[in-house]
Design an enzyme around this catalytic site. Structure first.
Site, PDB file in Angstrom:
ATOM      1  CD  GLN A 222      17.339  -6.231 -27.452  1.00  0.00           C
ATOM      2  OE1 GLN A 222      17.832  -7.296 -27.804  1.00  0.00           O
ATOM      3  NE2 GLN A 222      18.056  -5.310 -26.815  1.00  0.00           N
ATOM      4  NE  ARG A 368      23.131  -9.095 -19.219  1.00  0.00           N
ATOM      5  CZ  ARG A 368      22.493  -9.873 -18.374  1.00  0.00           C
ATOM      6  NH1 ARG A 368      22.587 -11.194 -18.508  1.00  0.00           N
ATOM      7  NH2 ARG A 368      21.781  -9.393 -17.403  1.00  0.00           N
ATOM      8  CB  CYS A 369      28.723  -5.595 -24.729  1.00  0.00           C
ATOM      9  SG  CYS A 369      29.864  -4.473 -25.484  1.00  0.00           S
ATOM     10  CD  GLU A 738      24.530  -3.380 -22.174  1.00  0.00           C
ATOM     11  OE1 GLU A 738      24.581  -2.245 -21.688  1.00  0.00           O
ATOM     12  OE2 GLU A 738      24.551  -3.587 -23.386  1.00  0.00           O
TER      13      GLU A 738
HETATM   14  N1  MCN Z   1      18.007  -1.206 -12.261  1.00  0.00           N
HETATM   15  C1  MCN Z   1      17.872  -0.770 -10.971  1.00  0.00           C
HETATM   16  N2  MCN Z   1      18.764   0.146 -10.476  1.00  0.00           N
HETATM   17  C2  MCN Z   1      19.782   0.634 -11.247  1.00  0.00           C
HETATM   18  C3  MCN Z   1      19.933   0.173 -12.577  1.00  0.00           C
HETATM   19  C4  MCN Z   1      18.992  -0.739 -13.053  1.00  0.00           C
HETATM   20  O1  MCN Z   1      16.978  -1.230 -10.254  1.00  0.00           O
HETATM   21  N3  MCN Z   1      20.633   1.538 -10.772  1.00  0.00           N
HETATM   22  C5  MCN Z   1      17.034  -2.155 -12.836  1.00  0.00           C
HETATM   23  C6  MCN Z   1      16.222  -1.486 -13.940  1.00  0.00           C
HETATM   24  O2  MCN Z   1      15.190  -0.718 -13.493  1.00  0.00           O
HETATM   25  C7  MCN Z   1      15.841  -2.661 -14.806  1.00  0.00           C
HETATM   26  C8  MCN Z   1      17.073  -3.544 -14.712  1.00  0.00           C
HETATM   27  O3  MCN Z   1      17.711  -3.205 -13.472  1.00  0.00           O
HETATM   28  O4  MCN Z   1      14.709  -3.297 -14.285  1.00  0.00           O
HETATM   29  C9  MCN Z   1      18.082  -3.298 -15.877  1.00  0.00           C
HETATM   30  O5  MCN Z   1      18.192  -1.927 -16.057  1.00  0.00           O
HETATM   31  P1  MCN Z   1      19.212  -1.178 -17.043  1.00  0.00           P
HETATM   32  O6  MCN Z   1      20.570  -1.336 -16.543  1.00  0.00           O
HETATM   33  O7  MCN Z   1      18.665   0.179 -17.244  1.00  0.00           O
HETATM   34  O8  MCN Z   1      19.145  -1.985 -18.409  1.00  0.00           O
HETATM   35  P2  MCN Z   1      17.928  -2.078 -19.454  1.00  0.00           P
HETATM   36  O9  MCN Z   1      16.666  -2.198 -18.726  1.00  0.00           O
HETATM   37  O10 MCN Z   1      18.077  -1.044 -20.479  1.00  0.00           O
HETATM   38  O11 MCN Z   1      18.225  -3.497 -20.060  1.00  0.00           O
HETATM   39  C10 MCN Z   1      19.153  -3.673 -21.100  1.00  0.00           C
HETATM   40  C11 MCN Z   1      20.288  -4.592 -20.716  1.00  0.00           C
HETATM   41  C12 MCN Z   1      20.930  -5.073 -21.960  1.00  0.00           C
HETATM   42  S1  MCN Z   1      21.477  -3.911 -23.052  1.00  0.00           S
HETATM   43  C13 MCN Z   1      21.038  -6.411 -22.230  1.00  0.00           C
HETATM   44  S2  MCN Z   1      21.864  -6.864 -23.620  1.00  0.00           S
HETATM   45  C14 MCN Z   1      20.450  -7.382 -21.345  1.00  0.00           C
HETATM   46  C15 MCN Z   1      20.264  -6.893 -19.973  1.00  0.00           C
HETATM   47  O12 MCN Z   1      19.771  -5.655 -19.912  1.00  0.00           O
HETATM   48  N4  MCN Z   1      19.579  -8.281 -21.825  1.00  0.00           N
HETATM   49  C16 MCN Z   1      18.793  -8.997 -20.922  1.00  0.00           C
HETATM   50  N5  MCN Z   1      19.739  -7.778 -19.088  1.00  0.00           N
HETATM   51  C17 MCN Z   1      18.899  -8.763 -19.517  1.00  0.00           C
HETATM   52  N6  MCN Z   1      18.159  -9.480 -18.645  1.00  0.00           N
HETATM   53  C18 MCN Z   1      17.286 -10.387 -19.111  1.00  0.00           C
HETATM   54  N7  MCN Z   1      16.546 -11.105 -18.214  1.00  0.00           N
HETATM   55  N8  MCN Z   1      17.113 -10.616 -20.440  1.00  0.00           N
HETATM   56  C19 MCN Z   1      17.836  -9.946 -21.357  1.00  0.00           C
HETATM   57  O13 MCN Z   1      17.636 -10.150 -22.654  1.00  0.00           O
HETATM   58 CU1  CUN Z   2      24.630  -4.651 -27.005  1.00  0.00          CU
HETATM   59  S1  CUN Z   2      23.479  -6.042 -26.079  1.00  0.00           S
HETATM   60 MO1  CUN Z   2      22.157  -4.951 -25.071  1.00  0.00          MO
HETATM   61  O1  CUN Z   2      22.889  -3.467 -25.588  1.00  0.00           O
HETATM   62  O2  CUN Z   2      20.767  -5.020 -25.989  1.00  0.00           O
END
Ligand code: MCN
Ligand code: CUN
Length: 784
Positions: A222, A368-369, A738
């Site tokens: 990741q 996921r936290c 998360e």
């Molecule tokens: N997004 C959006 N508008 C926002 C926030 C987010 O459209 N205001 C969209 C983003 O552009 C992205 C998705 O939602 O396509 C998730 O965005 P974000 O909240 O920024 O999270 P990350 O992309 O950094 O993903 C990490 C987060 C984590 S830490 C875990 S754990 C987790 C999760 O995402 N693991 C996942 N969701 C998951 N989803 C899938 N399918 N698989 C995992 O392993």
């Molecule tokens: Cu702690 S689970 Mo996500 O932050 O990769």
């Protein structure tokens, strides 16, 4: 090349279907296990059957004699290369292969490298290890008790199983609040160990080219850039000679943040043997040895005065397993657990935490936290519900009374966070309205009169996601900020390269939409690339829902930077001054002369063919974004359950989730994230458990024992939204990946407790299985 007037740019706010799904649904994804290199060898681990034992000797001769076995690697061999131990992300050390002792069941003891994975596996069984069993320590209470065996006796100066003490907030002010309180409500609860269990387990193909010295590692990561730097620092390989490629990932959920022995041993073996080495983890290996989650024993107390929360006191004892390997910012020994004041305006709070070694797998935090936010949210939301019962007020009203008010933002919490924005009341009202809360409370009372047990649980969570800023939030010395690199080709098609790495979150779509929004290109015209350290800008990767808060901001900023250059080129093309131009989505128009305009596509072409005198050609840029603060998404979840008085089984009647993650880039993807997160939150509350027996045997070592939900068990979700933009994010977006897993467990548990609360029940421990509910029913005299 002109964009027609009517064409809508599908930028921020559009539910664009996911571009990546084209290859996934055709079975054309590219996972690390799809990679086969010429001459590739296979690695299998021999894992410890015991939780705690001294190793008196390892005899590898029978395994080495098996035809097809190329090498057997032991800790002793690694020690000769100074690789038997590696640093962890929390500043501890972790055994790559055991040398002196094994410290948890499933620990890697030796590795066989062979022509096929089957040969390697068979040969593992021929390795003879002389174990001298030691007493196993399986809880932090046992670990800290007088006379407990010292698990980390190899560490100089380590005379107990204590790892750290950490505190936040103001003890004196909090003591004072409790002294003045007219009521104190307390709760002891355990957030049990669970596991992210992604569909694809971990693994890698390590390929050290003996001719060039280039080390290429295809790995389930990741955080490919951070991993490359750590590889360079630990193994001493020059960083430019390391290329980490994180291909498509079959889920991560935090499980693919840490560095595991498999990656290290495969790389070391490839270096020593001169051939590529593949390591594919099996399900049991994943469940018993890789980054687990939670395992927090929590005690919380609320001081109440005239219906208001005036103080919060928390003691937490954490079970970190055999090595302190939490992936979290270095300054935070207990992650961001001090977000435990949640959505409430609590004037005084004090949090004390302690960590302990046990004979269990290391690596807590994942799943996921954002670094222990789930544990915090669970504790405060459970406490708040109990406080409402003790005061005899409705749990929704009690929350509303105590919420931080919209005009208090930016809000400084008693434990030191500055919340960026929020409107907790609005999310709550929306949830109650969708639920029909008042009617439901009436129905609950009527049902009770008929002998039916219905419960309504609420959780109004606040998260803290998107780490850094870089000055304070660092992991292993690396600043938590992220880059985005954007290149617009002459025909107006773009490539965006990112430091973050999707595991299924849809980055190829949403990040293209950000560029679309800022530059007026269609998202289809933007290819998003991630995961290859040779071809993407530096950054700390995807976890803690930080991609949108950090790399999303970097993407907006690099797009704006390019737009500024485009404006100069437009002025040249239109023979106008820059200041006379106005940006309309996709084109620059001369103010007051709408017929004089030039599109971003025309400008892109000119950037390579017709630039003003003295200007550097090309239309590209890179931006490293260091966020000024984290983002604080929030929401209110509501769950309605009915309990079967004959069995203790409970079923979900309703689940309403209102989330506020600021501006939504792709509403459909956000809803997908929330549904996935709710499913996992429900599963944690209802069934997921990694447990251990007295000897330290892991119960939950396969998917027959470790229950993950299927579509069959998963309830139906009803989603709603409010939008409170983040004031410091260029698009007003907050992270969301998360949120639902953070907020949901308390809502489910609160619902089951709520059904029994009138009979005095105040707590049920997760996972809330029917036998626990059955016991509570019996104790309360409600069993049928
Ligand atoms: N997004 C959006 N508008 C926002 C926030 C987010 O459209 N205001 C969209 C983003 O552009 C992205 C998705 O939602 O396509 C998730 O965005 P974000 O909240 O920024 O999270 P990350 O992309 O950094 O993903 C990490 C987060 C984590 S830490 C875990 S754990 C987790 C999760 O995402 N693991 C996942 N969701 C998951 N989803 C899938 N399918 N698989 C995992 O392993
Ligand atoms: Cu702690 S689970 Mo996500 O932050 O990769």
């Amino acid at each position: 090349m002109a964009v027609s007037e009517e064409q809508v740019i599908r930028g921020v706010g559009h539910s664009v279907k996911r571009f990546e799904d084209g290859r996934f649904i055709r079975g054309r994804g590219n996972y690390f296990d799809d990679i086969t290199l010429p001459g590739m060898l296979h690695l299998e681990f021999l894992r410890s059957p015991l939780a705690h034992a001294r190793i008196n000797g390892i005899d590898t001769s029978r395994a080495e004699a098996v035809p097809g076995v190329v090498a057997v690697v032991t800790g002793e061999l690694l020690a000769q290369h100074n690789l038997a131990w590696m640093p962890t992300l929390s500043g501890d050390t972790q055994a790559v292969l055991a040398t002196d002792k094994v410290r948890f069941q499933g620990q890697e003891v030796a590795a066989v490298i062979a022509e096929s994975a089957y040969i390697a596996k068979d040969a593992c069984e021929l390795i003879d290890v002389d174990y001298e069993p030691l007493e196993a320590v399986t809880s932090p209470q046992q670990a800290l008790a007088e006379g407990a065996p010292v698990i980390r006796d190899e560490k100089e100066g380590q005379t107990s199983n204590h790892i750290y003490d950490w505190e936040a907030g103001d003890k004196t002010a909090t003591d004072h609040a409790f002294a003045e309180a007219d009521k104190v409500v307390s709760l002891d609860t355990f957030y049990p160990r669970c596991h992210p269990a992604p569909l694809e387990c971990c693994g890698c193909v390590a390929d050290v080219d003996p001719a060039t010295g280039k080390t290429t590692i295809y790995m389930t990561s990741q955080a490919p850039h951070a991993h490359r730097t750590l590889f360079a620092l630990v193994a001493g390989i020059p960083e430019h000679k390391i290329r980490i490629i994180s291909p498509d990932l079959g889920g991560g959920f935090g499980n693919k943040v840490p560095i595991y022995p498999g990656y290290v041993v495969a790389t070391a073996a490839s270096l020593l043997i001169g051939r590529p080495v593949k390591w594919v983890e099996d399900r049991t290996g994943n469940l018993i040895s890789t980054g687990f989650a939670r395992d927090y024993h929590m005690h919380g107390e609320l001081a109440l005065k005239e219906g208001r929360i005036t103080g919060l006191r928390v003691n937490m004892l954490s079970d970190n397993g055999a090595f302190f390997a939490d992936a979290q910012p270095t300054i935070c020994k207990a992650g961001l657990f001090h977000i435990v004041t949640g959505s409430y305006d609590i004037p005084a709070a004090h949090v004390e935490t302690e960590g302990a070694y046990t004979n269990k797998a290391p690596g807590g935090v994942a799943y996921r936290c954002s670094f222990r936010v789930t544990e915090a949210s669970y504790l405060i939301e459970r406490l708040v519900q109990n406080a409402a019962y003790e005061l005899g007020v409705d749990p929704a009203d009690f929350r509303k009374q105590n919420f931080i008010k919209p005009e208090q933002f930016p809000y400084k919490s008693a434990t030191g966070f500055e919340y960026d924005s929020g409107d907790y009341g609005a999310a709550m009202e929306k949830t109650l309205e969708m639920l029909g809360y008042d009617d439901l409370r009436r129905e609950q009372a009527e049902a009770r009169a008929e002998g039916r047990l219905i419960g309504i649980g609420l959780a109004s969570f606040t998260e803290v996601v998107g780490a850094g800023h870089g000055a304070e939030y660092k992991i292993a010395g690396l600043r938590m900020n992220d880059g985005a690199e954007l290149r617009i080709h002459p025909t107006g098609k773009a490539v965006l390269k990112l430091s973050v790495k999707s595991q299924g979150q849809g980055h190829e779509t949403t990040f293209a939409q950000i560029v679309a929004e800022e530059l007026g290109l269609q998202p289809e015209d933007v290819e998003v690339q991630e995961g290859d350290t040779d071809h993407t800008p530096y950054g700390l990767g995807t976890y803690a829902s930080r991609s949108t808060p950090v790399s999303g901001a970097a993407t907006a900023m690099v797009s704006r930077r390019i737009r500024a250059k485009a404006q100069k080129i437009a002025a040249h093309l239109l023979e106008a001054s820059e200041e006379d131009l106005e940006w309309q989505q996709g084109k620059f128009v001369v103010k007051g002369a709408p017929e004089k305009s030039t599109t971003i596509q025309d400008i892109a072409f000119a950037a390579y063919t017709n630039i003003p005198e003295g200007m550097e050609g090309g239309l590209e840029g890179v931006y490293y974004y260091d966020p000024p603060n984290m983002t604080f998404p929030f929401g209110t979840y509501a769950v309605v359950v009915e309990i079967d008085r004959g069995t203790g089984a409970w079923k979900v009647l309703r689940c309403v989730a209102v989330d506020d993650c600021g501006v939504r880039i792709n509403p459909m993807i956000v809803e997908g994230q929330i549904m996935g997160g709710l499913t996992e939150g429900f599963a944690i509350a209802a069934m997921e458990l990694i447990d251990f027996d007295e000897e330290g045997n892991c119960i939950g070592a396969n998917l027959m024992d470790y229950l993950i939900p299927t579509a069959w068990e998963t309830p139906k979700f009803e989603l709603g939204e409010t939008v409170t933009p983040s004031p410091h994010h260029p698009l007003g977006a907050k992270g969301v990946g998360e949120s639902a897993t953070v907020g949901a467990p308390a809502a489910f548990v609160n619902a089951v407790v709520d059904a029994l609360a009138y009979a005095g029940v105040r707590n049920l421990e997760m996972p809330v299985t029917s036998d626990k509910v059955w016991a509570a029913l019996q104790e309360a005299g409600l069993a049928e």
